[in-house]
Design a protein around this motif. Structure first.
Motif, short mmCIF file in Angstrom:
data_model
loop_
_atom_site.label_atom_id
_atom_site.label_comp_id
_atom_site.label_asym_id
_atom_site.label_seq_id
_atom_site.Cartn_x
_atom_site.Cartn_y
_atom_site.Cartn_z
N UNK A 72 -4.18 2.18 -3.98
CA UNK A 72 -3.69 2.35 -2.61
C UNK A 72 -3.92 1.11 -1.74
N UNK A 73 -4.95 0.33 -2.04
CA UNK A 73 -5.18 -0.93 -1.33
C UNK A 73 -3.95 -1.84 -1.45
N UNK A 74 -3.44 -1.97 -2.67
CA UNK A 74 -2.25 -2.80 -2.89
C UNK A 74 -1.03 -2.19 -2.20
N UNK A 75 -0.93 -0.86 -2.21
CA UNK A 75 0.18 -0.20 -1.52
C UNK A 75 0.16 -0.52 -0.03
N UNK A 76 -1.03 -0.51 0.56
CA UNK A 76 -1.14 -0.75 2.00
C UNK A 76 -0.70 -2.16 2.36
N UNK A 108 -4.59 9.26 3.34
CA UNK A 108 -4.43 8.93 1.92
C UNK A 108 -5.78 8.75 1.25
N UNK A 109 -6.69 8.04 1.92
CA UNK A 109 -8.02 7.85 1.35
C UNK A 109 -8.74 9.17 1.14
N UNK A 110 -8.66 10.06 2.12
CA UNK A 110 -9.29 11.36 1.98
C UNK A 110 -8.67 12.17 0.85
N UNK A 111 -7.36 12.06 0.69
CA UNK A 111 -6.67 12.80 -0.37
C UNK A 111 -7.12 12.33 -1.76
N UNK A 159 -12.68 5.13 -0.44
CA UNK A 159 -11.21 5.17 -0.52
C UNK A 159 -10.57 4.85 0.83
N UNK A 160 -11.16 5.35 1.92
CA UNK A 160 -10.59 5.09 3.24
C UNK A 160 -10.70 3.62 3.60
N UNK A 161 -11.87 3.00 3.35
CA UNK A 161 -12.01 1.59 3.72
C UNK A 161 -11.05 0.73 2.91
N UNK A 162 -10.76 1.12 1.67
CA UNK A 162 -9.81 0.35 0.87
C UNK A 162 -8.41 0.42 1.48
N UNK A 163 -8.00 1.59 1.92
CA UNK A 163 -6.68 1.73 2.53
C UNK A 163 -6.57 0.94 3.83
N UNK A 164 -7.58 1.06 4.68
CA UNK A 164 -7.54 0.37 5.97
C UNK A 164 -7.64 -1.14 5.77
N UNK A 169 -5.26 -6.75 5.40
CA UNK A 169 -4.83 -7.88 4.57
C UNK A 169 -3.34 -8.14 4.79
N UNK A 170 -2.55 -7.08 4.73
CA UNK A 170 -1.11 -7.24 4.94
C UNK A 170 -0.78 -7.78 6.31
N UNK A 171 -1.46 -7.29 7.35
CA UNK A 171 -1.21 -7.76 8.70
C UNK A 171 -1.63 -9.23 8.86
N UNK A 172 -2.74 -9.60 8.22
CA UNK A 172 -3.19 -10.99 8.31
C UNK A 172 -2.18 -11.94 7.67
N UNK A 173 -1.63 -11.54 6.54
CA UNK A 173 -0.62 -12.39 5.91
C UNK A 173 0.62 -12.50 6.79
#
Length: 248
Positions: A72-76, A108-111, A159-164, A169-173
């Motif tokens: 999910x980290x990569x998905x985010x 998503x992280x909670x799920x 899991x939540x910290x990975x998603x956030x 990361x995406x926003x920084x790029x």
């Protein structure tokens, strides 16, 4: 004449709820496919190990935590890169995007954590029914002797910290570009490692706090603080990110 009651107009969802629902449906589809592949694979691994050694006393399914973190980290990351321009082109604001994606990231992280906790509980019962042991050998705050719910809290935070963090990361790029976005990775992806360290402990003795909620509270609160800071940083970055127009 009798008055005909008029039907109330259907209630329309707000832009945050609408955006979160659209993204959430996609994430749930990926979640279903992820566990449909992972759970049978780990069941096969368990049977192979049992065939070789006669029994398995480790919590094998908990090793899938790493996939539940980084997939999910990569998905985010991809979500911010692909959906933000479309979202802006549809006339909605970056603030709406930030709020909706944070809701989805947490959900998503909670799920993922809930599914993994349920699979771990099922695996434990199956091991006991087969006369095997069941012990946590991965670097987690919770173990087989922890109070109920501590494993779920542990997995939920990771899991939540990975998603956030993936969103950040995406926003920084998007905000900084390729070179600076890569150089910022210790700050944008580093929180995942920070939470894993807080919850997993350091050294061979295992993390402190496995035996009670009171002992686990400092690590849990520290991890929650990391999640909060990352979420605030993401909202600040993405709302200031220039959006390139969508071209055909």
């Amino acid at each position: 004449m009798t008055a005909v009651p008029l039907a109330a107009p259907p209630r329309r969802r707000g832009p945050v709820a609408h955006t979160a629902a659209r993204i959430g449906r996609v994430n749930l589809l990926y979640l279903a496919w992820f566990w449909a592949v992972v759970a049978p694979s780990f069941a096969v691994v368990t049977l192979v190990l049992a065939r070789i050694g006669g029994s398995v006393d480790a919590a094998v399914i908990l090793y899938s935590r790493h996939g539940a973190i980084w997939f999910p980290f990569a998905q985010a990351i991809a979500l911010v890169a692909t959906y933000l321009p479309v979202h802006a082109a549809a006339g909605m604001t970056r603030r709406t995007f930030a709020r909706a994606t944070l809701v989805v990231a947490v959900g998503t992280g909670l799920a993922y954590a809930a599914v993994l906790s349920a699979l771990a509980a099922l695996e434990r019962e199956l091991h006991h029914a087969a006369g095997w042991g069941w012990r946590v050998t991965d670097a987690l705050l919770a173990s087989e002797v922890s109070p109920p719910g501590l494993l779920l809290a542990d997995l939920a935070l990771t899991c939540v910290v990975a998603n956030v963090s993936g969103l950040l990361v995406g926003a920084a790029y998007q905000r900084l570009g390729g070179w600076w976005g890569t150089l910022a990775l210790p700050l944008t992806a580093g929180p995942v490692v920070a939470v894993l360290t807080l919850l997993g402990g350091v050294g061979d003795g295992g993390p402190p706090g496995r035996l009670s909620w009171a002992a686990a509270t400092p690590a849990l609160l520290g991890s929650l603080l990391v999640v909060t800071v990352v979420a605030a940083a993401y909202a600040a970055v993405v709302t200031r990110t220039p959006v390139r127009p969508v071209t055909r």
